[in-house]
Motif scaffolding. Structure first.
Motif, PDB file in Angstrom:
ATOM      1  N   LYS A  16       0.814  -1.221   0.000  1.00 25.00           N
ATOM      2  CA  LYS A  16       0.000   0.000   0.000  1.00 25.00           C
ATOM      3  C   LYS A  16       0.847   1.271   0.000  1.00 25.00           C
ATOM      4  O   LYS A  16       0.323   2.355  -0.255  1.00 25.00           O
ATOM      5  N   LEU A  17       2.144   1.152   0.278  1.00 25.29           N
ATOM      6  CA  LEU A  17       3.007   2.334   0.352  1.00 25.29           C
ATOM      7  C   LEU A  17       3.054   3.055  -0.993  1.00 25.29           C
ATOM      8  O   LEU A  17       3.155   2.424  -2.045  1.00 25.29           O
ATOM      9  N   GLN A  18       3.021   4.374  -0.934  1.00 19.47           N
ATOM     10  CA  GLN A  18       3.113   5.185  -2.141  1.00 19.47           C
ATOM     11  C   GLN A  18       4.414   5.980  -2.179  1.00 19.47           C
ATOM     12  O   GLN A  18       4.757   6.561  -3.198  1.00 19.47           O
ATOM     13  N   SER A  19       5.153   5.994  -1.080  1.00 17.00           N
ATOM     14  CA  SER A  19       6.368   6.785  -0.969  1.00 17.00           C
ATOM     15  C   SER A  19       7.591   5.966  -1.372  1.00 17.00           C
ATOM     16  O   SER A  19       7.900   4.939  -0.767  1.00 17.00           O
ATOM     17  N   GLU A  20       8.291   6.445  -2.405  1.00 14.15           N
ATOM     18  CA  GLU A  20       9.509   5.764  -2.842  1.00 14.15           C
ATOM     19  C   GLU A  20      10.564   5.819  -1.734  1.00 14.15           C
ATOM     20  O   GLU A  20      11.329   4.872  -1.548  1.00 14.15           O
ATOM     21  N   GLU A  21      10.578   6.906  -0.988  1.00 12.80           N
ATOM     22  CA  GLU A  21      11.534   7.048   0.115  1.00 12.80           C
ATOM     23  C   GLU A  21      11.285   5.992   1.199  1.00 12.80           C
ATOM     24  O   GLU A  21      12.229   5.377   1.710  1.00 12.80           O
ATOM     25  N   ALA A  22      10.034   5.751   1.520  1.00  7.41           N
ATOM     26  CA  ALA A  22       9.703   4.735   2.526  1.00  7.41           C
ATOM     27  C   ALA A  22      10.106   3.350   2.048  1.00  7.41           C
ATOM     28  O   ALA A  22      10.650   2.554   2.815  1.00  7.41           O
ATOM     29  N   VAL A  23       9.858   3.051   0.790  1.00  5.74           N
ATOM     30  CA  VAL A  23      10.244   1.758   0.226  1.00  5.74           C
ATOM     31  C   VAL A  23      11.763   1.605   0.279  1.00  5.74           C
ATOM     32  O   VAL A  23      12.275   0.552   0.666  1.00  5.74           O
ATOM     33  N   SER A  24      12.491   2.666  -0.057  1.00  3.52           N
ATOM     34  CA  SER A  24      13.950   2.619  -0.013  1.00  3.52           C
ATOM     35  C   SER A  24      14.453   2.364   1.404  1.00  3.52           C
ATOM     36  O   SER A  24      15.393   1.585   1.599  1.00  3.52           O
ATOM     37  N   ARG A  25      13.842   3.010   2.388  1.00  5.88           N
ATOM     38  CA  ARG A  25      14.262   2.794   3.780  1.00  5.88           C
ATOM     39  C   ARG A  25      14.014   1.351   4.199  1.00  5.88           C
ATOM     40  O   ARG A  25      14.853   0.727   4.852  1.00  5.88           O
ATOM     41  N   LEU A  26      12.867   0.804   3.825  1.00  6.22           N
ATOM     42  CA  LEU A  26      12.563  -0.581   4.177  1.00  6.22           C
ATOM     43  C   LEU A  26      13.485  -1.557   3.448  1.00  6.22           C
ATOM     44  O   LEU A  26      13.904  -2.571   4.010  1.00  6.22           O
ATOM     45  N   GLU A  27      13.826  -1.253   2.192  1.00  4.29           N
ATOM     46  CA  GLU A  27      14.783  -2.088   1.465  1.00  4.29           C
ATOM     47  C   GLU A  27      16.135  -2.087   2.173  1.00  4.29           C
ATOM     48  O   GLU A  27      16.784  -3.133   2.293  1.00  4.29           O
ATOM     49  N   LYS A  28      16.552  -0.925   2.644  1.00  4.22           N
ATOM     50  CA  LYS A  28      17.829  -0.815   3.349  1.00  4.22           C
ATOM     51  C   LYS A  28      17.812  -1.642   4.633  1.00  4.22           C
ATOM     52  O   LYS A  28      18.764  -2.368   4.926  1.00  4.22           O
ATOM     53  N   ILE A  29      16.718  -1.572   5.375  1.00 12.06           N
ATOM     54  CA  ILE A  29      16.593  -2.359   6.606  1.00 12.06           C
ATOM     55  C   ILE A  29      16.638  -3.845   6.290  1.00 12.06           C
ATOM     56  O   ILE A  29      17.313  -4.626   6.966  1.00 12.06           O
ATOM     57  N   LEU A  30      15.949  -4.262   5.236  1.00 10.17           N
ATOM     58  CA  LEU A  30      15.940  -5.673   4.845  1.00 10.17           C
ATOM     59  C   LEU A  30      17.350  -6.152   4.478  1.00 10.17           C
ATOM     60  O   LEU A  30      17.772  -7.225   4.905  1.00 10.17           O
TER      61      LEU A  30
END
Length: 77
Positions: A16-30
């Motif tokens: 559901k995320l629409q923010s590319e920045e949020a996706v990038s942060r979660l990718e980094k955490i993963l």
């Protein structure tokens, strides 16, 4: 809630995320978690840890707490 249900809920919220920045942060955490997990797996066991595992395995076998290879293969056929 068990781990599988939590992961499914997380993925649903992630989609559901629409923010590319949020996706990038979660990718980094993963990536960080995967790297930490790989490091833990690649650390050699101490002699004491190895001996404890051997003792536990022998105890499990003596107490019929194991599955045969045919049982394991049947599970995945």
């Amino acid at each position: 809630m068990n781990l599988e249900a939590r992961k499914i809920e997380f993925v649903q919220e992630f989609l559901k995320l629409q923010s590319e920045e949020a996706v990038s942060r979660l990718e980094k955490i993963l990536r960080m978690e995967k790297n930490a997990s790989n490091e833990r797996l690649s650390e050699p066991m101490t002699q004491e840890e190895l001996n404890k595992r051997i003792d536990q395995s022998e105890s499990d076998f003596q107490n019929n707490r194991f599955k045969s290879s045919s049982e394991l293969l049947a599970k995945y056929e």
